[in-house]
Design a protein around this motif. Structure first.
Motif, mmCIF file in Angstrom:
data_model
loop_
_atom_site.group_PDB
_atom_site.id
_atom_site.type_symbol
_atom_site.label_atom_id
_atom_site.label_comp_id
_atom_site.label_asym_id
_atom_site.label_seq_id
_atom_site.Cartn_x
_atom_site.Cartn_y
_atom_site.Cartn_z
ATOM 1 N N MET A 33 -95.812 -83.144 13.470
ATOM 2 C CA MET A 33 -94.530 -83.002 12.805
ATOM 3 C C MET A 33 -94.427 -81.592 12.232
ATOM 4 N N GLY A 34 -93.205 -81.084 12.223
ATOM 5 C CA GLY A 34 -93.061 -79.725 11.721
ATOM 6 C C GLY A 34 -91.677 -79.439 11.172
ATOM 7 N N TRP A 35 -91.584 -78.299 10.531
ATOM 8 C CA TRP A 35 -90.320 -77.809 9.995
ATOM 9 C C TRP A 35 -90.081 -76.387 10.507
ATOM 10 N N PHE A 36 -88.830 -76.136 10.856
ATOM 11 C CA PHE A 36 -88.373 -74.813 11.240
ATOM 12 C C PHE A 36 -87.148 -74.489 10.389
ATOM 13 N N ARG A 37 -86.752 -73.245 10.388
ATOM 14 C CA ARG A 37 -85.545 -72.885 9.642
ATOM 15 C C ARG A 37 -84.800 -71.771 10.375
ATOM 16 N N GLN A 38 -83.510 -71.724 10.096
ATOM 17 C CA GLN A 38 -82.678 -70.686 10.683
ATOM 18 C C GLN A 38 -81.742 -70.147 9.615
ATOM 19 N N ALA A 39 -81.937 -68.897 9.277
ATOM 20 C CA ALA A 39 -81.077 -68.226 8.308
ATOM 21 C C ALA A 39 -79.854 -67.664 9.025
#
Length: 119
Positions: A33-39
């Motif tokens: 499981m993971g988290w990514f982000r987009q600014a």
């Protein structure tokens, strides 16, 4: 597999926020499981991941400030974010992968949740 992310919101710099990602599927405990982000105006970037074994990986930008615990009984992974900075402002996405030996999951994606950090 369906992923449902929640917990985003507005927080002041230095504050904390916890994101949750609930997953469907009977084999959740096997997934990475993971988290990514987009600014705004930027590409999506990796934030953190956790393997079945509990081994976690973090990007340099969040190491020491974020944590990614998982609760297999609840089919949920969290992203505990502390000491937040304005540059942490982004839409955060959770992801899952059936390959238990990778650190960057990308088989399944949830909808994003917006985190805004004010200065």
């Amino acid at each position: 597999v369906q992923l449902q992310a929640s917990g985003g919101g507005l927080v002041q710099a230095g504050g904390s926020l916890r994101l949750s990602c609930a997953a469907s599927g009977r084999t959740f405990s096997n997934y990475v499981m993971g988290w990514f982000r987009q600014a705004p105006g930027k590409e999506r970037e990796f934030v953190a991941s956790i393997r079945r074994s509990g081994r976690s990986t973090y990007s340099d930008s969040v190491k020491g400030r974020f944590a990614i615990p998982r609760d297999n009984a609840k089919n949920t992974v969290y992203l505990q974010m502390n000491s937040l900075k304005p540059e942490d402002t982004a839409v955060y996405y959770c992801a899952a992968d059936e390959n238990p030996y990778i650190d960057y999951p990308d088989d399944y994606w949830g909808q994003g949740t917006l985190v805004t950090v004010s200065s």
